[in-house]
Motif scaffolding. Structure first.
Motif, PDB file in Angstrom:
ATOM      1  N   MET A 182       0.837  -1.219   0.000  1.00 28.33           N
ATOM      2  CA  MET A 182       0.000   0.000   0.000  1.00 28.33           C
ATOM      3  C   MET A 182       0.869   1.266   0.000  1.00 28.33           C
ATOM      4  O   MET A 182       0.652   2.176  -0.774  1.00 28.33           O
ATOM      5  N   PHE A 183       1.873   1.277   0.879  1.00 30.25           N
ATOM      6  CA  PHE A 183       2.641   2.522   1.043  1.00 30.25           C
ATOM      7  C   PHE A 183       4.031   2.443   0.408  1.00 30.25           C
ATOM      8  O   PHE A 183       4.988   3.020   0.917  1.00 30.25           O
ATOM      9  N   ASN A 184       4.124   1.720  -0.713  1.00 31.87           N
ATOM     10  CA  ASN A 184       5.408   1.548  -1.404  1.00 31.87           C
ATOM     11  C   ASN A 184       6.053   2.884  -1.740  1.00 31.87           C
ATOM     12  O   ASN A 184       7.254   3.049  -1.611  1.00 31.87           O
ATOM     13  N   GLU A 185       5.255   3.811  -2.225  1.00 31.70           N
ATOM     14  CA  GLU A 185       5.825   5.095  -2.673  1.00 31.70           C
ATOM     15  C   GLU A 185       5.589   6.203  -1.651  1.00 31.70           C
ATOM     16  O   GLU A 185       5.981   7.347  -1.878  1.00 31.70           O
ATOM     17  N   TYR A 186       4.914   5.871  -0.568  1.00 35.28           N
ATOM     18  CA  TYR A 186       4.628   6.868   0.466  1.00 35.28           C
ATOM     19  C   TYR A 186       5.945   7.265   1.140  1.00 35.28           C
ATOM     20  O   TYR A 186       6.713   6.393   1.546  1.00 35.28           O
ATOM     21  N   GLN A 187       6.205   8.533   1.250  1.00 37.27           N
ATOM     22  CA  GLN A 187       7.433   8.957   1.916  1.00 37.27           C
ATOM     23  C   GLN A 187       7.343  10.412   2.347  1.00 37.27           C
ATOM     24  O   GLN A 187       6.535  11.179   1.832  1.00 37.27           O
ATOM     25  N   HIS A 188       8.184  10.718   3.333  1.00 37.72           N
ATOM     26  CA  HIS A 188       8.429  12.115   3.686  1.00 37.72           C
ATOM     27  C   HIS A 188       9.907  12.346   3.380  1.00 37.72           C
ATOM     28  O   HIS A 188      10.783  11.920   4.134  1.00 37.72           O
ATOM     29  N   LEU A 189      10.166  12.970   2.250  1.00 38.94           N
ATOM     30  CA  LEU A 189      11.537  13.137   1.755  1.00 38.94           C
ATOM     31  C   LEU A 189      12.193  14.306   2.481  1.00 38.94           C
ATOM     32  O   LEU A 189      11.842  15.460   2.259  1.00 38.94           O
ATOM     33  N   ARG A 190      13.134  13.981   3.348  1.00 39.50           N
ATOM     34  CA  ARG A 190      13.756  15.016   4.186  1.00 39.50           C
ATOM     35  C   ARG A 190      15.282  14.949   4.089  1.00 39.50           C
ATOM     36  O   ARG A 190      15.974  15.220   5.064  1.00 39.50           O
ATOM     37  N   ILE A 191      15.765  14.545   2.906  1.00 35.06           N
ATOM     38  CA  ILE A 191      17.195  14.645   2.662  1.00 35.06           C
ATOM     39  C   ILE A 191      17.445  16.033   2.088  1.00 35.06           C
ATOM     40  O   ILE A 191      16.516  16.692   1.618  1.00 35.06           O
ATOM     41  N   PRO A 192      18.700  16.503   2.150  1.00 32.96           N
ATOM     42  CA  PRO A 192      18.966  17.858   1.612  1.00 32.96           C
ATOM     43  C   PRO A 192      19.064  17.840   0.086  1.00 32.96           C
ATOM     44  O   PRO A 192      20.056  18.271  -0.481  1.00 32.96           O
ATOM     45  N   GLY A 193      18.052  17.315  -0.556  1.00 32.12           N
ATOM     46  CA  GLY A 193      17.954  17.270  -1.999  1.00 32.12           C
ATOM     47  C   GLY A 193      18.306  15.904  -2.542  1.00 32.12           C
ATOM     48  O   GLY A 193      19.306  15.343  -2.114  1.00 32.12           O
ATOM     49  N   PRO A 194      17.476  15.358  -3.497  1.00 27.98           N
ATOM     50  CA  PRO A 194      16.245  15.956  -4.003  1.00 27.98           C
ATOM     51  C   PRO A 194      15.223  16.211  -2.899  1.00 27.98           C
ATOM     52  O   PRO A 194      15.225  15.538  -1.871  1.00 27.98           O
ATOM     53  N   THR A 195      14.354  17.168  -3.187  1.00 37.03           N
ATOM     54  CA  THR A 195      13.337  17.617  -2.239  1.00 37.03           C
ATOM     55  C   THR A 195      11.949  17.350  -2.841  1.00 37.03           C
ATOM     56  O   THR A 195      11.852  17.025  -4.027  1.00 37.03           O
ATOM     57  N   PRO A 196      10.880  17.477  -2.046  1.00 37.53           N
ATOM     58  CA  PRO A 196       9.536  17.242  -2.600  1.00 37.53           C
ATOM     59  C   PRO A 196       9.227  18.173  -3.781  1.00 37.53           C
ATOM     60  O   PRO A 196       9.666  19.322  -3.816  1.00 37.53           O
ATOM     61  N   VAL A 197       8.503  17.634  -4.732  1.00 41.49           N
ATOM     62  CA  VAL A 197       8.082  18.393  -5.922  1.00 41.49           C
ATOM     63  C   VAL A 197       6.599  18.717  -5.765  1.00 41.49           C
ATOM     64  O   VAL A 197       5.803  17.832  -5.455  1.00 41.49           O
ATOM     65  N   SER A 198       6.235  19.973  -5.959  1.00 43.35           N
ATOM     66  CA  SER A 198       4.828  20.371  -5.810  1.00 43.35           C
ATOM     67  C   SER A 198       3.993  19.760  -6.925  1.00 43.35           C
ATOM     68  O   SER A 198       4.500  19.470  -8.009  1.00 43.35           O
ATOM     69  N   PRO A 199       2.676  19.582  -6.686  1.00 44.11           N
ATOM     70  CA  PRO A 199       1.828  19.054  -7.771  1.00 44.11           C
ATOM     71  C   PRO A 199       1.819  19.983  -8.986  1.00 44.11           C
ATOM     72  O   PRO A 199       1.760  19.505 -10.124  1.00 44.11           O
ATOM     73  N   GLU A 200       1.926  21.283  -8.759  1.00 46.10           N
ATOM     74  CA  GLU A 200       1.934  22.221  -9.889  1.00 46.10           C
ATOM     75  C   GLU A 200       3.150  21.970 -10.788  1.00 46.10           C
ATOM     76  O   GLU A 200       3.037  21.908 -12.012  1.00 46.10           O
ATOM     77  N   VAL A 201       4.325  21.837 -10.169  1.00 46.85           N
ATOM     78  CA  VAL A 201       5.556  21.597 -10.942  1.00 46.85           C
ATOM     79  C   VAL A 201       5.487  20.218 -11.612  1.00 46.85           C
ATOM     80  O   VAL A 201       5.831  20.063 -12.789  1.00 46.85           O
TER      81      VAL A 201
END
Lengths: 388, 388
Positions: A1-20
């Motif tokens: 279920m949560f294969n791709e679920y993540q809170h990405l908190r490394i100093p890059g790459p960072t989360p990408v907004s849905p708009e981008v």
């Protein structure tokens, strides 16, 4: 279920907004087509805002290190003496690239976890008038230190040396006034505070730097800024542009402009302050002791005999879906690093801290549940009151 | 910057996983094409797993209420007497639809916030042998109550009445054994625990129900289950299928199977238990007092003279990007409701509770920061130990 679920908190790459994310899904136009050329020129024009410059900014399909090499290869010839300010791994990287180009690097090293001291730099500049360039890291990603670029710029302005700044993990997250601070070359990368996937770097070049580059004979081809400059007039790049990343960049800058640079800096400060309040409240120790030397985009936390940081990272990732970075090189196993830049809301900091509380308790680390969250919430509530 | 940033915590629509989101972006095949028909048949076959049934399950392009009407219109003729169990707005809705079809609805109402009592249902069934169907809501979304479907099923099995269950906000989040529990018609909708966008409903039908439906002469066209049954043999639908939602449904069920239904129920129980521990720790009151009557998919919390729930919802939404639901009809302004179903990780519950702490303190509500988080974290840590 949560294969791709993540809170990405490394100093890059960072989360990408849905708009981008959506913008990057646009039809991939030919990189020399009229439609893309127009869009590319408009986008590059918008990047001046984030560098706070009137100069041209160039886009290159490369990760951050490519852009660092671009900076070096256009100004350092064999035998040139340059000053490299080292506060960690990415200062070292500048030094390695300078050596690869047979430059004579004077390395000014500072204690890990501490920022560069401008007076030390001044001393070296005075005793070595042959220095042709100063290389310095804005945010040292490996430790979470921010270096005093403005003060170093004041020195560079008064000398013949160029000031070359690696702002890969800082630009947009922390203030960098290219023109006003006297920076000659500034580079950044897409996958940090710009909130894009990796593969694109940006480089801004001053008039003072162009004079040097035009007379420069060192070997470079893909990195040759003169060919980028020639092509920018034709609204294109010398080599294939990363089309989807340019789409994303345009949207990313729109979102940054909408928030406002200054507001964005304040938000990054808040993220830092929330985390820096939570860490001691959880009985942990910050790696960068001085608040005024702490980056607003990445925070390092010490391990100890009671805390195996690699085990903590594993539990954070596997049980709580939070991906944080470890220490690099000499700091491997000694610290862990939390990235908090770009598309990152204060709510995301609370999530991170809650996950950290879970992981610490899971590992029987001595701390009290809820205390990290409370400290961070108090910082945020105070910031709200200040804003009212 | 954060225009689209949100933590969607209403009881549907719910967050959509990146896997499902991508799947829905596949090329839209013609709804009668061979390729789509094969895919459609495979997908419908997979839905048997989530209803725990060997019967056919049908897909209809409609929101949940459409599927409720489908159930009613295929079994209730003018003048038929049916029992409608009402524990809130969605029980009332069943009654309204029965009345629209000129059925004679015996309404058995229970106190808001309390589950239906099986013995009361038994009494009505015994005193009204003419009852042709029992309509009952599995999870009453308007209050967060879960009704004892298995026990009601035991009664229905022994009677001629059909048991028709609205499992719109429950299926996949809480156990529903269509065949084993003697359910004759069960309906659910895409945008709840299935984690899809709205626009698709599913309806499962027992042999006992088919006997009634074949003899049924009431008016229906779009809702006519016989035409869906005729078309399912041809791997298609009587009317245009919502192609992208069928793509998403297929992927959603893959993810549910990967987790396992039972594991999923336990996860939903954990989400509920974390929230139910946090609420009193934040000096708030649960609307459903009994733990065993509390839904695992939605939790209602009382307002008071010290807490304007509509103002709380506004602050949660505007300042902390958390979207929760208000009360409906008589409960408007008296409760707020937090949805926690589908693609929802325990970390998301911590985020929600942290946001709630911020909003309560922002509104000067008397509570202590960190106490909600601590209570929820303790529940999760205990659940982890149990699982070890």
């Amino acid at each position: 279920m949560f294969n791709e679920y993540q809170h990405l908190r490394i100093p890059g790459p960072t989360p990408v907004s849905p708009e981008v994310q959506r913008e990057m899904n646009r039809t991939i136009l030919g990189h020399r087509s009229e439609g893309f050329s127009r869009f590319f020129a408009e986008t590059l024009h918008k990047t001046k805002y984030i560098f706070q410059t009137k100069q041209d900014v160039f886009a290159v399909a490369a990760s951050g290190t490519g852009a660092l090499e671009m900076a070096v290869s256009n100004v350092v010839e064999a035998g040139d003496t340059v000053l490299v300010v080292v506060t960690g791994v990415f200062g070292e990287r500048f030094a390695k690239i300078v050596k690869a180009y047979q430059g004579n690097a004077i390395i000014l090293k500072f204690e890990l976890g501490r920022a560069a001291q401008p007076q030390k730099i001044q001393e070296v500049l005075e005793s070595h008038p042959e220095i042709k360039a100063i290389f310095v890291t804005h945010c040292e990603t490996s430790t979470g230190v921010v270096n005093p670029i403005k003060k170093i710029g004041d020195m560079a302005k008064k000398s013949n040396a160029l000031l070359i700044v690696d702002s890969v993990s800082a630009l947009v997250g922390m203030d960098l006034k290219m023109d006003n601070w006297g920076i000659d070359i500034a580079v950044t990368a897409a996958h940090k505070a710009l909130g894009l996937p990796p593969g694109l770097s940006l480089i801004a070049v001053s008039e003072k730097a162009w004079k040097r580059i035009r007379q420069h004979h060192g070997p470079r081809f893909y990195w040759d800024l003169l060919s980028y400059k020639k092509n920018i007039g034709k609204q294109t790049t010398p080599f294939t542009a990363p089309v989807s990343l340019i789409y994303g960049l345009s949207k990313s800058i729109d979102l940054i402009q909408q928030e406002g640079l200054e507001q964005g800096f304040q938000r990054h400060n808040l993220l830092r302050d929330m985390l820096r309040a939570a860490i001691p409240a959880l009985n942990l120790e910050l790696f960068v002791p001085n608040d005024e030397e702490a980056s607003s985009t990445v925070t390092s936390i010490k391990g100890s005999t009671h805390l195996d940081v690699e085990e903590l990272r594993r539990v954070l990732r596997e049980n709580y879906k939070i991906d944080v970075a470890g220490g690099q090189q000499n700091l491997k196993g000694k610290i862990f690093r939390i990235g908090h830049m770009g598309y990152m809301h204060p709510m995301d900091m609370l999530t991170t801290i809650a996950g950290l509380e879970m992981a610490l308790k899971h590992l029987s680390y001595p701390m009290e549940l809820g205390m990290g969250i409370r400290a961070a919430e108090e910082v945020w509530l105070n910031a709200e009151n200040i804003g009212q």
